[in-house]
Design a protein around this motif. Structure first.
Motif, PDB file in Angstrom:
ATOM      1  N   LYS A   1       0.840  -1.207   0.000  1.00  0.00           N
ATOM      2  CA  LYS A   1       0.000   0.000   0.000  1.00  0.00           C
ATOM      3  C   LYS A   1       0.871   1.251   0.000  1.00  0.00           C
ATOM      4  CE  LYS A   1      -3.648   2.309   2.597  1.00  0.00           C
ATOM      5  NZ  LYS A   1      -4.525   2.246   3.790  1.00  0.00           N
ATOM      6  N   THR A   2       0.559   2.200  -0.858  1.00  0.00           N
ATOM      7  CA  THR A   2       1.307   3.447  -0.940  1.00  0.00           C
ATOM      8  C   THR A   2       0.658   4.498  -0.059  1.00  0.00           C
ATOM      9  OG1 THR A   2       1.974   3.004  -3.212  1.00  0.00           O
ATOM     10  CG2 THR A   2       2.084   5.283  -2.478  1.00  0.00           C
TER      11      THR A   2
ATOM     12  N   PHE B   1       8.227   6.841  -5.831  1.00  0.00           N
ATOM     13  CA  PHE B   1       7.256   7.539  -6.681  1.00  0.00           C
ATOM     14  C   PHE B   1       6.850   6.692  -7.896  1.00  0.00           C
ATOM     15  CE2 PHE B   1       9.279  11.562  -4.878  1.00  0.00           C
ATOM     16  CZ  PHE B   1       8.232  11.765  -3.986  1.00  0.00           C
ATOM     17  N   ILE B   2       7.791   5.944  -8.460  1.00  0.00           N
ATOM     18  CA  ILE B   2       7.450   5.068  -9.585  1.00  0.00           C
ATOM     19  C   ILE B   2       6.395   4.053  -9.148  1.00  0.00           C
ATOM     20  CG2 ILE B   2       8.322   3.224 -11.092  1.00  0.00           C
ATOM     21  CD1 ILE B   2       9.110   6.012 -12.029  1.00  0.00           C
TER      22      ILE B   2
ATOM     23  N   LYS C   1       0.928   2.168  -9.503  1.00  0.00           N
ATOM     24  CA  LYS C   1      -0.275   1.627  -8.874  1.00  0.00           C
ATOM     25  C   LYS C   1      -1.485   2.509  -9.159  1.00  0.00           C
ATOM     26  CE  LYS C   1      -1.915  -0.138  -4.440  1.00  0.00           C
ATOM     27  NZ  LYS C   1      -1.578  -0.350  -3.003  1.00  0.00           N
ATOM     28  N   ARG C   2      -1.287   3.819  -9.082  1.00  0.00           N
ATOM     29  CA  ARG C   2      -2.396   4.753  -9.297  1.00  0.00           C
ATOM     30  C   ARG C   2      -2.911   4.678 -10.726  1.00  0.00           C
ATOM     31  NH1 ARG C   2      -1.650  10.833  -7.205  1.00  0.00           N
ATOM     32  NH2 ARG C   2      -1.587   9.637  -5.258  1.00  0.00           N
TER      33      ARG C   2
ATOM     34  N   GLU D   1       6.303  10.726 -12.135  1.00  0.00           N
ATOM     35  CA  GLU D   1       4.930  10.582 -12.651  1.00  0.00           C
ATOM     36  C   GLU D   1       4.924  10.652 -14.174  1.00  0.00           C
ATOM     37  OE1 GLU D   1       0.415  12.399 -12.022  1.00  0.00           O
ATOM     38  OE2 GLU D   1       2.153  13.542 -11.341  1.00  0.00           O
ATOM     39  N   ARG D   2       5.670  11.601 -14.733  1.00  0.00           N
ATOM     40  CA  ARG D   2       5.735  11.725 -16.187  1.00  0.00           C
ATOM     41  C   ARG D   2       6.342  10.458 -16.797  1.00  0.00           C
ATOM     42  NH1 ARG D   2       6.190  15.983 -19.962  1.00  0.00           N
ATOM     43  NH2 ARG D   2       4.950  17.144 -18.461  1.00  0.00           N
ATOM     44  N   ALA D   3       7.357   9.909 -16.125  1.00  0.00           N
ATOM     45  CA  ALA D   3       7.998   8.690 -16.635  1.00  0.00           C
ATOM     46  C   ALA D   3       7.015   7.526 -16.678  1.00  0.00           C
ATOM     47  CB  ALA D   3       9.202   8.328 -15.767  1.00  0.00           C
ATOM     48  N   VAL D   4       6.192   7.420 -15.659  1.00  0.00           N
ATOM     49  CA  VAL D   4       5.184   6.347 -15.621  1.00  0.00           C
ATOM     50  C   VAL D   4       4.165   6.541 -16.741  1.00  0.00           C
ATOM     51  CG1 VAL D   4       3.283   5.349 -14.284  1.00  0.00           C
ATOM     52  CG2 VAL D   4       5.463   5.874 -13.168  1.00  0.00           C
ATOM     53  N   VAL D   5       3.734   7.777 -16.931  1.00  0.00           N
ATOM     54  CA  VAL D   5       2.744   8.072 -17.980  1.00  0.00           C
ATOM     55  C   VAL D   5       3.304   7.734 -19.358  1.00  0.00           C
ATOM     56  CG1 VAL D   5       1.487   9.930 -19.146  1.00  0.00           C
ATOM     57  CG2 VAL D   5       1.561   9.848 -16.644  1.00  0.00           C
ATOM     58  N   MET D   6       4.584   8.073 -19.588  1.00  0.00           N
ATOM     59  CA  MET D   6       5.170   7.920 -20.917  1.00  0.00           C
ATOM     60  C   MET D   6       5.655   6.502 -21.202  1.00  0.00           C
ATOM     61  SD  MET D   6       4.848  10.920 -22.228  1.00  0.00           S
ATOM     62  CE  MET D   6       5.940  10.850 -23.644  1.00  0.00           C
TER      63      MET D   6
END
Length: 466
Positions: free
Chosen positions: A140-141, A333-334, A339-340, A373-378
């Protein structure tokens, strides 16, 4: 005292001191173990795994410093409080270098021993929570956890531990650059204290006009001013016995500083337009990214208010000063954003770590979070590659910074201002001038974006599509 059931080792060749410690801590329901030599101390540590160690420097067989050295080599993290009857500067320095939590000289002050023991136990508790986060990356985050293994952050944890044992009348001032996590520190104090089930109320002092901020804090009675159609409770009242967090306290007007000073002195206030005296039960925590002492010297901030707020001071170090935490935070953060967003990202390329560890991070932890966050999106696959970071930081942006001054505080402010302007420009381009979208991308509320726009004199309409 939060020492009930805790295991404490007292290692000293003086049996009278051991006896005094035993009686004292057993009266607080702690479990006390004893050792008269350095070798006995090592045996007791291996057998009992105490929560806290009091260690004399001068002991037979092995000295206290030799015991600490052996524990350090075994990567033992038990907090050690060194005690000696012959304190010297070199001994104190060596003890701290080896990782001792604290250094005390005889004769010992029992009240001071109690406080230090409790702080050490609190620090261990906070450290364990961090370690659990590291070992449960797929669990859990918690968006409000403080992450860090750097000694600078451990100092922050120690002060948090001390504050949480104090009554709510103890005020706290948190300082640090924008994006370092000052609100997270405030929440950590609240969540680890005795009033964690009470409200945590945050107020950003930079986004309200003077009259609106006064009403926001103190509330108002019906008819107190035009538009006051009904009674409204202020944040000080809503906080009850919890925490009132005054973010960017240095931005409030001098007139409101006077009123806030009275509240801190008397622990009571009136609603705007009211006659009923209301008691304040909450803890006051204030924060600022400015040097408040400089603001005091300039006459912008009242000295007496500064002293009232600065009973306990916590300085959150910038990310560039705790570079060893960058990879740890990035992984955190990754995982959080994977997860989100429902993605199964389970790896990060080595060159990504090399890239982020070379960056200066003028925007601190908040900037690193935005990158993650940007890295996860991309990312389309399961591994974060360096190529996805190129859209966030071009080679041009990695060029040598120009400093208008070599005075550290002025150079730092200039760099931060430069970052904020460039970041705001890119953010508004991405959001096409939409405030809500910009706030969502940046992971902040709308008020923060409005504050940045006002500070940098930027009109968001110029970024909207024609």
């Amino acid at each position: 005292m939060k020492l009930k059931g805790k295991s404490i080792l007292i290692a000293d060749d003086d049996k009278n001191i051991r006896y005094a410690f035993k009686k004292t801590f057993e009266s607080l329901s702690a479990i006390v173990h004893q050792a008269g030599t350095g070798k006995e101390a090592i045996t007791a540590i291996e057998k009992e795994s105490p929560d806290l160690i009091f260690l004399d420097v001068d002991m037979p067989e092995l000295s206290g410093l030799e015991v600490i050295q052996l524990l350090k080599e075994d990567n033992n993290k038990i907090p050690i409080i060194v005690i000696t009857g012959y304190g010297t500067m070199s001994t104190a320095i060596k003890a701290v270098q080896l990782g001792a939590y604290e250094y005390l000289t005889k004769p010992l002050d029992i009240d001071k021993i109690f406080v230090i023991a409790q702080r050490a136990i609190e620090m261990v508790s906070l450290r364990k929570k961090i370690q659990e986060l590291e070992s449960q990356q797929r669990g859990k985050t918690n968006d409000r956890e403080l992450i860090g293994q750097h000694p600078g952050m451990h100092e922050v944890f120690k002060v948090i531990g001390a504050v949480t044992t104090a009554p709510n009348t103890l005020n706290v001032l948190i300082t640090g650059e924008s994006g370092t996590g000052k609100e997270l520190v405030a929440r950590a104090i609240h969540n680890n204290g005795n009033h964690k089930d009470e409200p945590f109320i945050g107020v950003n002092c930079s986004v309200f006009s003077e009259s609106l901020l006064e009403s926001e804090l103190f509330g108002h009675e019906k008819g107190a001013f035009t538009g006051a159609g009904e009674r409204k409770k202020g944040k000080l009242e809503v906080a009850e016995s919890g925490t009132i967090f005054l973010d960017e306290i240095s931005e409030i007007s001098k007139e409101l500083q006077v009123k806030l000073l009275r509240v801190l002195q008397e622990r009571e206030f009136y609603r705007v337009g009211g006659n009923q005296l209301i008691k304040v039960k909450a803890r006051f925590i204030a924060s600022s990214n400015r040097n408040i002492e400089q603001e005091v010297s300039k006459g912008n901030f009242r000295k007496d208010l500064f002293y009232r707020l600065n009973v306990m001071h916590i300085h959150v170090p910038p990310l560039r000063e705790r570079a060893s935490d960058i990879s740890l935070l990035f992984d955190y953060f990754i995982h959080k954003y994977s997860k989100r967003q429902g993605k199964e990202i389970n790896g990060v390329s080595k060159n990504v770590y090399e890239f982020i560890n070379k960056h200066n991070f003028p925007g601190n932890v908040r900037e690193l979070e935005n990158i993650a966050e940007r890295a996860v999106v991309m990312t389309k696959g399961r591994v974060i590659e360096k190529s996805v970071l190129n859209s966030f930081y071009s080679a041009k942006e990695e060029c040598q910074l120009e400093f208008p001054s070599l005075v550290l505080s002025e150079a730092r402010k200039s760099t931060n201002d430069m970052f904020e302007k460039q970041f705001l420009d890119r953010l508004l381009k991405e959001a096409q001038g939409k405030i809500s979208e910009a706030a969502k991308i940046a992971g902040v509320d709308r008020r923060t974006i409005h504050r940045m726009l006002k500070k940098n004199n930027v009109n968001p309409n110029q970024y909207k599509e024609k």
